[in-house]
Design a protein around this motif. Structure first.
Motif, PDB file in Angstrom:
ATOM      1  N   SER A 272      28.780  37.611  51.878  1.00 19.96           N
ATOM      2  CA  SER A 272      29.956  37.788  52.739  1.00 19.96           C
ATOM      3  C   SER A 272      29.800  38.997  53.640  1.00 19.96           C
ATOM      4  N   GLY A 273      28.651  39.922  53.540  1.00 22.30           N
ATOM      5  CA  GLY A 273      28.439  41.155  54.221  1.00 22.30           C
ATOM      6  C   GLY A 273      29.680  42.047  54.085  1.00 22.30           C
ATOM      7  N   GLY A 274      30.587  41.719  52.994  1.00 21.12           N
ATOM      8  CA  GLY A 274      31.576  42.654  52.904  1.00 21.12           C
ATOM      9  C   GLY A 274      31.664  43.392  51.490  1.00 21.12           C
ATOM     10  N   GLN A 275      32.752  44.200  51.210  1.00 22.41           N
ATOM     11  CA  GLN A 275      32.611  44.637  49.857  1.00 22.41           C
ATOM     12  C   GLN A 275      34.164  44.732  49.179  1.00 22.41           C
ATOM     13  N   GLY A 276      35.101  44.354  50.102  1.00 26.09           N
ATOM     14  CA  GLY A 276      36.639  43.956  49.621  1.00 26.09           C
ATOM     15  C   GLY A 276      36.769  42.971  48.528  1.00 26.09           C
ATOM     16  N   ILE A 277      37.293  43.470  47.169  1.00 25.02           N
ATOM     17  CA  ILE A 277      37.309  42.602  46.129  1.00 25.02           C
ATOM     18  C   ILE A 277      38.741  42.485  45.794  1.00 25.02           C
ATOM     19  N   VAL A 278      39.286  41.107  45.313  1.00 25.62           N
ATOM     20  CA  VAL A 278      40.591  41.024  45.149  1.00 25.62           C
ATOM     21  C   VAL A 278      40.441  40.543  43.493  1.00 25.62           C
ATOM     22  N   VAL A 279      41.287  41.069  42.668  1.00 25.89           N
ATOM     23  CA  VAL A 279      41.084  40.803  40.984  1.00 25.89           C
ATOM     24  C   VAL A 279      42.823  40.936  40.855  1.00 25.89           C
ATOM     25  N   THR A 280      42.965  40.484  39.407  1.00 26.59           N
ATOM     26  CA  THR A 280      44.493  40.685  39.202  1.00 26.59           C
ATOM     27  C   THR A 280      44.822  41.925  38.538  1.00 26.59           C
ATOM     28  N   HIS A 281      46.131  42.142  38.394  1.00 27.81           N
ATOM     29  CA  HIS A 281      46.780  43.443  38.270  1.00 27.81           C
ATOM     30  C   HIS A 281      46.036  44.146  36.962  1.00 27.81           C
ATOM     31  N   HIS A 282      45.812  43.293  35.975  1.00 29.63           N
ATOM     32  CA  HIS A 282      45.318  44.124  34.624  1.00 29.63           C
ATOM     33  C   HIS A 282      43.946  43.329  34.246  1.00 29.63           C
ATOM     34  N   ALA A 283      43.364  43.044  35.388  1.00 27.29           N
ATOM     35  CA  ALA A 283      41.938  42.591  35.282  1.00 27.29           C
ATOM     36  C   ALA A 283      40.866  43.485  34.182  1.00 27.29           C
ATOM     37  N   TYR A 284      40.183  42.956  33.605  1.00 29.54           N
ATOM     38  CA  TYR A 284      38.777  43.515  32.958  1.00 29.54           C
ATOM     39  C   TYR A 284      37.650  42.799  33.335  1.00 29.54           C
ATOM     40  N   HIS A 285      36.882  43.320  33.926  1.00 26.63           N
ATOM     41  CA  HIS A 285      35.557  42.536  34.240  1.00 26.63           C
ATOM     42  C   HIS A 285      34.105  43.262  33.822  1.00 26.63           C
ATOM     43  N   GLY A 286      34.176  44.466  33.179  1.00 26.44           N
ATOM     44  CA  GLY A 286      32.972  44.961  32.582  1.00 26.44           C
ATOM     45  C   GLY A 286      33.130  46.635  32.893  1.00 26.44           C
ATOM     46  N   VAL A 287      31.787  46.987  32.353  1.00 30.28           N
ATOM     47  CA  VAL A 287      31.697  48.447  32.269  1.00 30.28           C
ATOM     48  C   VAL A 287      30.755  49.281  33.000  1.00 30.28           C
ATOM     49  N   THR A 288      29.947  48.532  34.216  1.00 26.31           N
ATOM     50  CA  THR A 288      29.332  49.203  35.210  1.00 26.31           C
ATOM     51  C   THR A 288      30.349  50.024  35.984  1.00 26.31           C
ATOM     52  N   GLN A 289      29.596  51.064  36.834  1.00 25.67           N
ATOM     53  CA  GLN A 289      30.566  51.559  37.580  1.00 25.67           C
ATOM     54  C   GLN A 289      31.421  50.725  38.527  1.00 25.67           C
ATOM     55  N   LEU A 290      30.699  49.715  39.240  1.00 25.15           N
ATOM     56  CA  LEU A 290      31.004  49.089  40.194  1.00 25.15           C
ATOM     57  C   LEU A 290      32.482  48.187  39.357  1.00 25.15           C
ATOM     58  N   LEU A 291      32.190  47.788  38.236  1.00 20.95           N
ATOM     59  CA  LEU A 291      33.247  46.933  37.608  1.00 20.95           C
ATOM     60  C   LEU A 291      34.127  47.583  37.041  1.00 20.95           C
ATOM     61  N   ALA A 292      33.806  49.092  36.489  1.00 18.34           N
ATOM     62  CA  ALA A 292      35.023  49.823  36.050  1.00 18.34           C
ATOM     63  C   ALA A 292      35.974  50.221  37.287  1.00 18.34           C
ATOM     64  N   GLN A 293      35.263  50.155  38.483  1.00 16.44           N
ATOM     65  CA  GLN A 293      36.413  50.621  39.428  1.00 16.44           C
ATOM     66  C   GLN A 293      36.873  49.048  40.110  1.00 16.44           C
ATOM     67  N   THR A 294      36.546  48.025  39.457  1.00 14.01           N
ATOM     68  CA  THR A 294      37.136  46.722  39.889  1.00 14.01           C
ATOM     69  C   THR A 294      38.023  46.250  38.463  1.00 14.01           C
ATOM     70  N   SER A 295      38.200  47.042  37.447  1.00 16.57           N
ATOM     71  CA  SER A 295      38.957  46.699  36.439  1.00 16.57           C
ATOM     72  C   SER A 295      40.160  47.427  36.349  1.00 16.57           C
ATOM     73  N   PRO A 296      41.492  47.074  36.828  1.00 12.13           N
ATOM     74  CA  PRO A 296      42.641  47.920  36.777  1.00 12.13           C
ATOM     75  C   PRO A 296      43.011  48.203  35.353  1.00 12.13           C
ATOM     76  N   SER A 297      42.573  47.346  34.244  1.00  9.34           N
ATOM     77  CA  SER A 297      42.906  47.527  32.819  1.00  9.34           C
ATOM     78  C   SER A 297      42.210  48.847  32.376  1.00  9.34           C
ATOM     79  N   LEU A 298      41.375  49.218  33.061  1.00  7.34           N
ATOM     80  CA  LEU A 298      40.526  50.412  32.372  1.00  7.34           C
ATOM     81  C   LEU A 298      40.966  51.804  33.266  1.00  7.34           C
ATOM     82  N   ALA A 299      41.046  51.735  34.502  1.00  3.74           N
ATOM     83  CA  ALA A 299      41.445  52.727  35.269  1.00  3.74           C
ATOM     84  C   ALA A 299      41.898  52.514  36.460  1.00  3.74           C
ATOM     85  N   ALA A 300      41.940  53.381  37.489  1.00  3.96           N
ATOM     86  CA  ALA A 300      42.572  53.165  38.917  1.00  3.96           C
ATOM     87  C   ALA A 300      41.584  52.661  39.463  1.00  3.96           C
TER      88      ALA A 300
END
Lengths: 417, 417
Positions: free
Chosen positions: A122-150
């Motif tokens: 895509s050449g982009g970095q904007g990601i859409v996930v669901t409100h309380h998603a969990y996708h993993g524990v790497t730094q990128l995924l923790a930042q993409t997992s609203p069930s973990l943190a902001a």
């Protein structure tokens, strides 16, 4: 020394980031098929663990692991037939355009790699996930997992897609499409170029909402219109968990560009994978090489093949579908009178929203139900944004003969909490 | 079908991001101790693979894995003694203040987690690494690994610390301290708050520079003065690779806040770990929970314990030290006349810089040496920023009896390339 209190004290060495299940933590010492046994010899029906998908201690899997580990365990920088045999066998369960497999060790690694691929395409970095998603524990995924943190500034969230009371799927799909389109528009307004729509296809941490057929298609189209790719996270839903369709994306009729998988893939052996189109993998390869020391080693390939063979030859996804139908009927019969606010699921993944009632407690009633059942020999958990959803997802070897045991314990727990 | 040409064609399914070793890729089908055997029954002395640290197909490790996998494989949300026994046994090899262990599945996961911990402690995100560092494949680590691609704006690089000809360690240490201090100052000037100094303690991808005692201490002090924590990446150097000291940080007298480890930890079973001070782990836990589905499961713990027992009871780190001394003497005797521009190493990790000579080639002479040796039955690789460094790091069961085989093949290859 295997006294629970002694072990609890010794756990200081792991630090406080680790959490245990249950008010009285469980100390299992043996597992067999759908049963766990604790240090006192007490047996528990495992209606929770999705990793041992073909059963705890599955003999075929253990034998494949031991035989290959004794023979050879190297890596993907040498040739070996096992990884290619496995890739062919796994990809036979995918649509023809999803014909590339890259291997990792955990669902986190798979999702992180999928997002790197999506960035390359895509050449982009904007990601859409669901409100309380969990996708993993790497730094990128923790930042993409609203069930973990902001979430990070390059992430937007949308509700999990749901068909309302008396609503058609088409209307709900269009609403979700609008929400996804709006989320990407919002990213673009903030000068963040769209990268990916990333969805767990059973919306597990949102509260378990297996989507109806067609419900995600509009959202996927909106993502693509914004220049993003569509990633189906099958770490929870995949490998027959939702029944005969094998994958959550297949069941709902979604056509993803990338599919990630993990937990059940090796029945406990650490393995995970990313299946994608050739175009996606080629675009990623153009940005650099990839090597995962353990991912796709001959032992992982042999283990993965044994799991596939168990699933296929014992027709466990089909059996999950049938057992799930029985569960649905039993839930409908037994639960409505017991303070249950919603029952959702398919195959062997169920979420049951438990209404609070009676006096106020420091824990949710769902938590008390799970603890009551643990005390009475049946293991489930609870989750969801409010912690009020019972989470039931046993090994796929859980059959109709186990349904009454689960149901009895659940009914007793609901009655007494 | 196990013909190499057939397998090469079938590898399309993995996509082009994967790379194979050697002009004529190797197809090993069996491994035993320091030997690999290909499909034609030919045996190769493995002087390259650091993952099977206690030998290919190690019987104690395979037996521990199979026995535990047949008994129970769950996760850290239940109590189990194996992970605690392993933690105690592993931490006995660390200084007393490094007394917390968290477990993951790959070195990438361990380094990613270590950086998340460093972010929690420091409140910053600015990272300093060496010029040609490699730390893993998650998005964060790919952005922090200049050997893979351009680094992120929050990363600065410094040269690997080196003691110049006729220079004292103290002078070289002070120069590196200044370089590290400058790198953090540069981040601060760009409004990036310092987070971590992250170093592979053998500087493998920089060309293999095992640091002299005291060489890193000034740099560590500079990092701390800037508010950053010090992370020793022991994925390459750890578990006795550099000899009797067990860890690269211990050998050079560095006192890290966080230590990461991976590759050899499970002799091929996917496991990795982060050892840190209680203060670091507590600060991370304050930001949220951590769960790794496979990390620290009872099988990983049993495998890790078997590896530790092999290393300890067979005194393999001490043996690596001795064998390394023999190698050093043999290198010094045989290689200088053969177009070698530098020999660096300790224990069983060696880097030999190969001078180019003769007609120009499309490949480095180091590459041709590695390929020549592969054709003659000894496996090594080559790396470094210019691809001109031979990389030699056999299983730690490689002993003095294997030295002549390695040396003969190396001398022949250097003579004929």
């Amino acid at each position: 020394m295997t006294e629970p209190t002694e072990l609890l004290a010794r756990r200081t060495v792991l630090g406080p980031a680790y959490r245990l299940f249950y008010d009285e933590p469980l100390l299992p010492v043996r597992g067999e098929d759908v049963w766990l046994e604790d240090a006192d010899g007490r047996r528990y029906l495992d209606a929770y663990n999705n990793v041992p998908v073909v059963g705890h201690g599955n003999a075929r899997v253990v034998q494949a692991m031991a035989a290959q580990a004794a023979t050879l365990c190297t890596h993907t920088r040498y040739l070996h037939p096992a990884i290619l045999d496995y890739a062919d066998a796994l990809l036979a369960h995918f649509p023809p355009d999803l014909n590339r497999l890259m291997l990792a060790c955990t669902g986190s690694e798979a999702n992180d790699l999928a997002l790197r691929m999506a960035q390359a395409v895509s050449g982009g970095q904007g990601i859409v996930v669901t409100h309380h998603a969990y996708h993993g524990v790497t730094q990128l995924l923790a930042q993409t997992s609203p069930s973990l943190a902001a979430v990070a500034p390059f992430v937007r969230t949308v509700p999990p897609p749901m068909v309302g009371e008396g609503e058609t799927v088409a209307i709900a799909a269009r609403r979700w499409e609008d929400q996804v389109a709006q989320a990407f528009a919002d990213l673009q307004a903030a000068a963040v170029r769209p990268c990916a729509l990333l969805v767990d296809t059973v919306f597990a941490s949102d509260g378990i909402f297996p989507p109806a057929h067609g419900l995600l298609s509009g959202g996927a189209a909106a993502a693509r219109a914004a220049g993003a790719v569509v990633i189906a996270d099958e770490v929870q839903a995949g490998f027959g968990r939702l029944g005969a369709d094998w994958w959550g994306f297949a069941r709902t009729g979604l056509a993803p560009d990338i599919v990630t998988m993990g937990k059940p893939m090796g029945n406990g052996y650490p393995m995970a994978g990313v299946v994608a189109t050739a175009a996606v993998v080629d675009a990623f390869a153009a940005t650099g090489r990839y090597f995962n020391t353990f991912g796709g080693n001959p032992v992982a390939a042999a283990v993965g093949m044994a799991v596939l063979q168990e699933l296929e030859q014992r027709r466990l996804p089909e059996r999950a579908e049938t057992t799930g139908q029985l569960l649905a009927a039993e839930w409908a019969h037994a639960l409505p009178a017991l303070g249950v606010a919603g029952i959702r699921g398919h195959g062997l993944y169920w979420g049951i929203t438990v209404a609070e009632h009676g006096a106020a407690h420091s824990s949710t009633r769902a938590s008390r139900v799970a603890n009551h059942m643990r005390q009475h020999g049946v293991l489930i958990s609870h989750s969801g944004p409010q912690g009020n959803v019972l989470k039931i997802r046993p090994p796929l070897t859980f059959g109709t003969e186990h349904v009454p045991i689960l149901l009895d314990a659940l009914v007793q727990a609901l009655r007494q909490t």
